[in-house]
Write a protein that holds these residues in place. Structure first.
Motif, PDB file in Angstrom:
ATOM      1  N   ILE A 116       0.894  -1.212   0.155  1.00 47.40           N
ATOM      2  CA  ILE A 116      -0.153  -0.119   0.120  1.00 47.40           C
ATOM      3  C   ILE A 116       1.005   1.196  -0.102  1.00 47.40           C
ATOM      4  N   PHE A 117       1.859   1.150   0.964  1.00 52.60           N
ATOM      5  CA  PHE A 117       2.535   2.504   1.001  1.00 52.60           C
ATOM      6  C   PHE A 117       3.462   2.664  -0.355  1.00 52.60           C
ATOM      7  N   ASP A 118       3.775   1.621  -0.949  1.00 55.10           N
ATOM      8  CA  ASP A 118       4.641   1.686  -2.263  1.00 55.10           C
ATOM      9  C   ASP A 118       3.887   2.391  -3.132  1.00 55.10           C
ATOM     10  N   VAL A 119       2.670   1.922  -3.182  1.00 46.86           N
ATOM     11  CA  VAL A 119       1.842   2.580  -4.342  1.00 46.86           C
ATOM     12  C   VAL A 119       1.340   3.803  -4.069  1.00 46.86           C
ATOM     13  N   LEU A 120       1.008   4.249  -2.831  1.00 45.56           N
ATOM     14  CA  LEU A 120       0.588   5.721  -2.436  1.00 45.56           C
ATOM     15  C   LEU A 120       1.833   6.624  -2.383  1.00 45.56           C
ATOM     16  N   GLU A 122       4.267   6.139  -4.401  1.00 43.53           N
ATOM     17  CA  GLU A 122       4.780   6.587  -5.871  1.00 43.53           C
ATOM     18  C   GLU A 122       3.776   7.775  -6.378  1.00 43.53           C
ATOM     19  N   VAL A 123       2.485   7.558  -6.503  1.00 45.90           N
ATOM     20  CA  VAL A 123       1.686   8.480  -6.864  1.00 45.90           C
ATOM     21  C   VAL A 123       1.702   9.878  -6.250  1.00 45.90           C
ATOM     22  N   THR A 124       1.712   9.901  -4.970  1.00 50.53           N
ATOM     23  CA  THR A 124       1.895  11.209  -4.349  1.00 50.53           C
ATOM     24  C   THR A 124       3.335  11.833  -4.641  1.00 50.53           C
ATOM     25  N   HIS A 125       4.263  10.949  -4.549  1.00 57.51           N
ATOM     26  CA  HIS A 125       5.376  11.594  -4.924  1.00 57.51           C
ATOM     27  C   HIS A 125       5.317  12.465  -6.391  1.00 57.51           C
ATOM     28  N   ALA A 126       4.693  11.677  -7.519  1.00 60.36           N
ATOM     29  CA  ALA A 126       4.448  12.056  -8.732  1.00 60.36           C
ATOM     30  C   ALA A 126       3.608  13.553  -8.809  1.00 60.36           C
ATOM     31  N   LYS A 127       2.508  13.664  -7.937  1.00 60.09           N
ATOM     32  CA  LYS A 127       1.745  14.675  -7.696  1.00 60.09           C
ATOM     33  C   LYS A 127       2.402  15.820  -7.139  1.00 60.09           C
TER      34      LYS A 127
END
Length: 265
Positions: A116-120, A122-127
């Motif tokens: 879960i942390f890996d996915v979140l 990844e996307v929050t870093h990109a945002k």
């Protein structure tokens, strides 16, 4: 800039109370804050307006309105909101439809806190990187592009970040794809100078797309995108014709250096 570094606000939408409880327990931390839970999508849009989440964790199987329908509704009203789909299915068609509708990532059941942390992350870093680029207001503006690119990634926020970075470099993004088949068609049509292609995509993965592209068009330089720094994966992609790699999460300055080096070679 402070809003870029606050706790990430998460809204959970899942009809299973065990899943909601598990997600809440895993996510509430110094980094994440669960601001709300819903057991259906009936009141999702009002909840988003009221709770102002940064990310919606959305189950794809819900009563009355399924996750795909709700994803479409979210994108119509909140085009920039991060949406991560929760699913226990490995169905490639499901993933393709979600990518087409603008999903940012997937959490697969059964899940662990790390997954879960890996996915979140990844996307929050990109945002966050996308917001920084926007705030800097330094996007390429003189209208004279020195290269053309096609990008392919099944995450909407990743595509947006890549477009912003490449545009800032003076590279015109002439096509974007959310699956491997689309990527091969866009490269065949536009014959860009460079194509940035994610390894993991629905229907046709990036490695297969790379092989097809190189068999049809050897002039386009292919850069593979991945979150998995696997030596075997790199070896396979290099053997198939990849000239470089982008490792997620990526930072604009590093990516610019890599792309500039590849284009100059």
């Amino acid at each position: 800039m402070n809003q870029l570094y606050k706790r990430t606000r998460v809204l959970i939408v899942d009809d299973c109370v065990v899943m909601r409880t598990t997600l809440r327990a895993m996510l509430n931390s110094n980094e994440y804050l669960v601001v709300g839970e819903l057991n259906s999508g009936e009141k999702l849009l009002p909840a988003i307006e009221k709770l102002d989440p940064d990310v919606v964790c959305l189950d794809h199987l819900l009563p009355n309105k399924d996750g795909m329908h709700l994803l479409g509704e979210i994108r119509a009203v909140y085009p920039d909101l991060l949406v991560v789909m929760i699913t226990g299915s490995e169905d490639a068609m499901l993933k393709q439809v979600a990518a087409m509708l603008g999903v940012d990532g997937f959490i697969y059941k059964p899940f662990s806190q790390k997954k879960i942390f890996d996915v979140l992350q990844e996307v929050t870093h990109a945002k966050k990187q996308l917001l920084i680029l926007t705030e800097e207001q330094c996007l390429f503006e003189n209208g004279t592009y020195h290269a053309k690119a096609v990008i392919a990634d099944d995450s909407l926020v990743m595509r947006r970040l890549l477009i912003a970075i490449l545009t800032q470099m003076g590279i015109e993004v002439i096509g974007e794809a959310y699956d491997g088949m689309q990527a091969t068609e866009l490269v065949a049509e536009h014959k860009p100078d460079i194509a940035c292609i994610d390894f993991e995509m629905p229907m046709m993965d990036g490695l297969e797309a790379l092989k097809i592209i190189k068999s049809q068009n050897d002039a386009t330089k292919i850069v593979m995108i991945t979150a998995l720094a696997s030596r075997e994966l790199f070896k396979q992609a290099t053997s198939a014709g990849a000239v470089g790699f982008i490792i997620k999460p990526f930072y604009p300055d590093t990516l610019k250096q890599n792309i500039s080096r590849i284009l100059a070679a």
